[in-house]
Design a protein around this motif. Structure first.
Motif, mmCIF file in Angstrom:
data_model
loop_
_atom_site.group_PDB
_atom_site.id
_atom_site.type_symbol
_atom_site.label_atom_id
_atom_site.label_comp_id
_atom_site.label_asym_id
_atom_site.label_seq_id
_atom_site.Cartn_x
_atom_site.Cartn_y
_atom_site.Cartn_z
ATOM 1 N N THR A 29 0.806 -1.314 0.042
ATOM 2 C CA THR A 29 -0.094 0.015 0.077
ATOM 3 C C THR A 29 0.741 1.379 0.002
ATOM 4 O O THR A 29 0.697 2.213 -0.841
ATOM 5 N N LEU A 30 2.139 1.302 0.850
ATOM 6 C CA LEU A 30 2.845 2.238 0.984
ATOM 7 C C LEU A 30 3.530 2.706 -0.336
ATOM 8 O O LEU A 30 3.868 3.770 -0.965
ATOM 9 N N LYS A 31 3.836 1.448 -0.986
ATOM 10 C CA LYS A 31 4.808 1.558 -2.208
ATOM 11 C C LYS A 31 4.088 2.128 -3.251
ATOM 12 O O LYS A 31 4.357 3.039 -4.222
ATOM 13 N N ASP A 32 2.577 1.790 -3.430
ATOM 14 C CA ASP A 32 1.728 2.149 -4.430
ATOM 15 C C ASP A 32 1.370 3.771 -4.080
ATOM 16 O O ASP A 32 1.172 4.475 -5.107
ATOM 17 N N ARG A 33 1.324 3.924 -2.904
ATOM 18 C CA ARG A 33 1.124 5.682 -2.696
ATOM 19 C C ARG A 33 2.608 6.269 -3.099
ATOM 20 O O ARG A 33 2.225 7.077 -4.017
ATOM 21 N N ALA A 34 3.671 5.637 -3.053
ATOM 22 C CA ALA A 34 5.065 6.406 -3.460
ATOM 23 C C ALA A 34 4.915 6.419 -4.946
ATOM 24 O O ALA A 34 5.230 7.630 -5.663
ATOM 25 N N THR A 35 4.551 5.641 -5.648
ATOM 26 C CA THR A 35 4.621 5.091 -7.145
ATOM 27 C C THR A 35 3.639 6.364 -7.756
ATOM 28 O O THR A 35 3.926 6.978 -8.703
#
Ligand code: AMP
Length: 592
Positions: A98-104
């Motif tokens: 979830t955090l990775k997707d936010r950053a992307t």
């Protein structure tokens, strides 16, 4: 150049940060929230929930919700969510993803590398499980670093000389303290102690129990036995607890919390910070013992620590600051948001690995403590000149804080609000920055009439001081410009003169005390009693100044001055002498 994101994978909350143009930038969700609750769940349709929505259903649908998975990392176990079971790494991977997707999404390009933080006490298996979770989330974990290391990096990434920091991390479910040494971007953890079962959740429980007991006494109903009421109240007390870090009292107002005999029951209560602090003090004392143990293990003394850094949401509790300050004799630092500094530090580490430039993080803070003069104790001795801090130094701006005081005598007509800047316990050694009188108080009130003093300090250094009589709402205020720069007393003669005009004092007698006053048993009983009575008499006499004739007022001012000197010199015979004289005139005026 490839961006390496920094992730704080916490027990209660997680967050992601990256460095852009040398500065840490927190990645927020669509609602502007940087914090992602570390909770994963399935809704009633079997759809995946991550973060706040999962947290919201945690109490009502525990069989479909997983929280605090970090506690299980590295264990050979499974957790159940709905109809399936999952390894701890798999649940953590959902949070990381979830955090990775936010950053992307925010960067507009794929992100594939991360630095992830873990507690200093995590063993190799737990670290390996964290790394696996990262990989399951599609991240290359370029480094796993300790949380206190990350916190130190954000404060001291560019320190050239060797610094020793004490990182005190009090979160929702865990506490740990580490002593770390930083030199030129290299951080070494010298020792670490903690308690994996101590944090803000325990404070919420204590407060919940206290509120429920009071409600039970009043209504004969235990709200803890009604699941919906309990879960609603738990959220309400957590919010109230957070507010108590900034305000001296908060109102808890939960309408229709339960029902008895078909009639709705409302919960309405005032919560006071000092009462709340009494509840949690034993737990906080435990954390201070861990601080001592960590110092012992590192073979260091309090004086060897260059900086205390506060991390974790619960470290905002003012009593934490007070206990640490009295134990280690220095003000802790919290200029960087304690919820975010671990993720920021992880991002700094990521940038250092990627070879990016990282500047030091600049935050606007109050360089000096701001507070008011009150009646209290200085080194165990009763005093009229006690400095009561309201906004402590190193607080990030803008800041709003309030404290509760109370009148000293029955029928008190006014209180004097004198604002000072400095770090000394005696206001006379600090800088006077302004003052005003809140007049027209309810004269039918007994001594102990509550006066709330609120400080609002904005980024431009403008301080708004508001004093409110709580029972009536009577209010007065003062605006002080440049309250964060070093004040010069000469510029404030005008304000002093205005106060002197009303109270005619040399050093402005105090008419409110910190509510309630903590007594420090340092002086022999006889001296304490004599000084306390003399101070009380000064407050009484001050209260009469506005209605005394000019000649009497003159005499009262003179006697107050002499009595103050006698108190300062701790001369029992002089105190007795001037007290008698002042008493005569006070009795005479009261009878008149
Ligand atoms: P963390 O695990 O570091 O995210 O910390 C979460 C804990 O910090 C929860 O128990 C929160 O209730 C608590 N918390 C957040 N803000 C405050 C505050 N202003 N005062 C006291 N506790 C707070």
């Amino acid at each position: 150049m490839e961006t390496i994101i920094g992730i704080d994978l916490g027990t209660t909350n997680s967050a992601v940060c990256l460095i852009q143009n040398g500065k840490p930038v927190m990645i927020k969700d669509a609602d502007g929230q940087a914090i992602l609750p570390s909770v994963v769940g399935l809704d009633s349709q079997g759809r995946l929930l991550v973060g706040q929505p999962a947290r919201n259903q945690a109490i009502l649908a525990p069989e479909r919700t997983v929280r605090s998975i970090k506690r299980k990392m590295g264990q050979d176990t499974k957790v159940t969510m709905g109809d399936a079971t999952y390894a701890p790494q798999e649940i953590s991977a959902i949070i990381l993803r979830t955090l990775k997707d936010r950053a992307t999404q925010v960067l507009g390009r794929p992100v594939s590398k991360a630095v992830i933080t873990v507690p200093a006490f995590f063993n190799e298996t737990q670290r390996e499980a964290t790394r696996q979770a990262g990989e399951l989330a599609g991240l290359e974990v370029v480094r796993i670093i300790n949380e206190p290391t990350a916190a130190s990096l954000i404060y001291e990434a560019t320190a050239d000389r060797r610094e020793r920091l004490l990182v005190y991390d009090l979160g929702g479910g865990t506490f740990d303290v580490s002593i770390v040494q930083v030199e030129g971007g290299v951080v070494e953890v010298l020792s670490s102690h903690g308690d994996t079962q101590l944090g803000g959740d325990d404070f919420d429980e204590l407060l919940l129990n206290n509120v429920c007991e009071r409600f039970k006494q009043e209504h004969g109903l235990d709200l803890r036995e009604i699941p919906t009421a309990r879960s609603r109240l738990l959220q309400a007390v957590e919010e109230a607890k957070k507010q108590l870090s900034f305000d001296a009292c908060v109102a808890l107002n939960e309408e229709f919390i339960a029902e008895r005999d078909g009639a709705p029951l409302h919960l309405k209560m005032e919560l006071y910070r000092n009462e709340y602090e009494d509840l949690i003090e034993p737990l906080l004392k435990k954390t201070i013992r861990c601080v001592d143990d960590a110092l012992d293990d590192a073979h260091l003394h309090a004086k060897d620590i260059d900086k205390i850094i506060l991390v974790g949401g619960s470290s905002r509790t003012p009593l934490v600051h007070q206990l640490l300050e009295s134990q280690l004799s220095q003000t802790p630092h919290q200029e960087i948001d304690p919820d975010l500094c671990v993720a920021m530090g992880a991002a700094v580490q990521g940038a250092l690995i990627a070879g990016d430039d990282v500047g030091s993080v600049l935050v606007d803070i109050t360089p000096h403590t701001l507070g008011v003069q009150c009646k209290g104790f200085i080194h165990g001795m009763p005093s009229l000149f006690t400095f009561s801090p309201i906004i402590s130094r190193n607080t990030a701006l803008p800041a709003t804080r309030s404290e509760l005081y109370s009148t000293s005598v029955e029928g008190q007509k006014a209180v004097q609000v004198n604002v000072y800047q400095g770090e000394e316990a005696d206001v006379r050694r600090n800088q006077f920055v302004g003052g005003f009188v809140l007049a027209g108080l309810d004269e039918s009130a007994d001594e102990g009439n509550e006066i709330l003093i609120r400080f609002d300090l904005n980024l431009d250094g403008i301080l708004n001081v508001t004093a409110v009589e709580r029972s009536t709402g009577l209010e007065d205020r003062l605006t002080i410009k440049n309250a964060i720069t070093e004040f010069r007393a000469e510029g404030h003669e005008e304000a002093r003169a205005k106060l002197a005009e009303i109270f005619g004092d040399r050093t402005s007698p105090v008419s409110a005390s910190r509510h309630p006053v903590a007594e420090e048993p340092h002086l022999p009983e006889a001296e304490r009693a004599a000084i306390k009575e003399a101070i009380h008499l000064i407050a009484k006499a001050t209260n009469l100044l506005t209605e005394a004739g000019e000649e009497d007022a003159e005499e009262i001012r003179g006697l107050i001055e002499q009595l103050e000197d006698a108190i300062a010199n701790q001369s029992l015979s002089d105190i007795g002498h001037y007290r008698e004289k002042l008493e005569d005139i006070v009795f005479y005026l009261q009878d008149a």
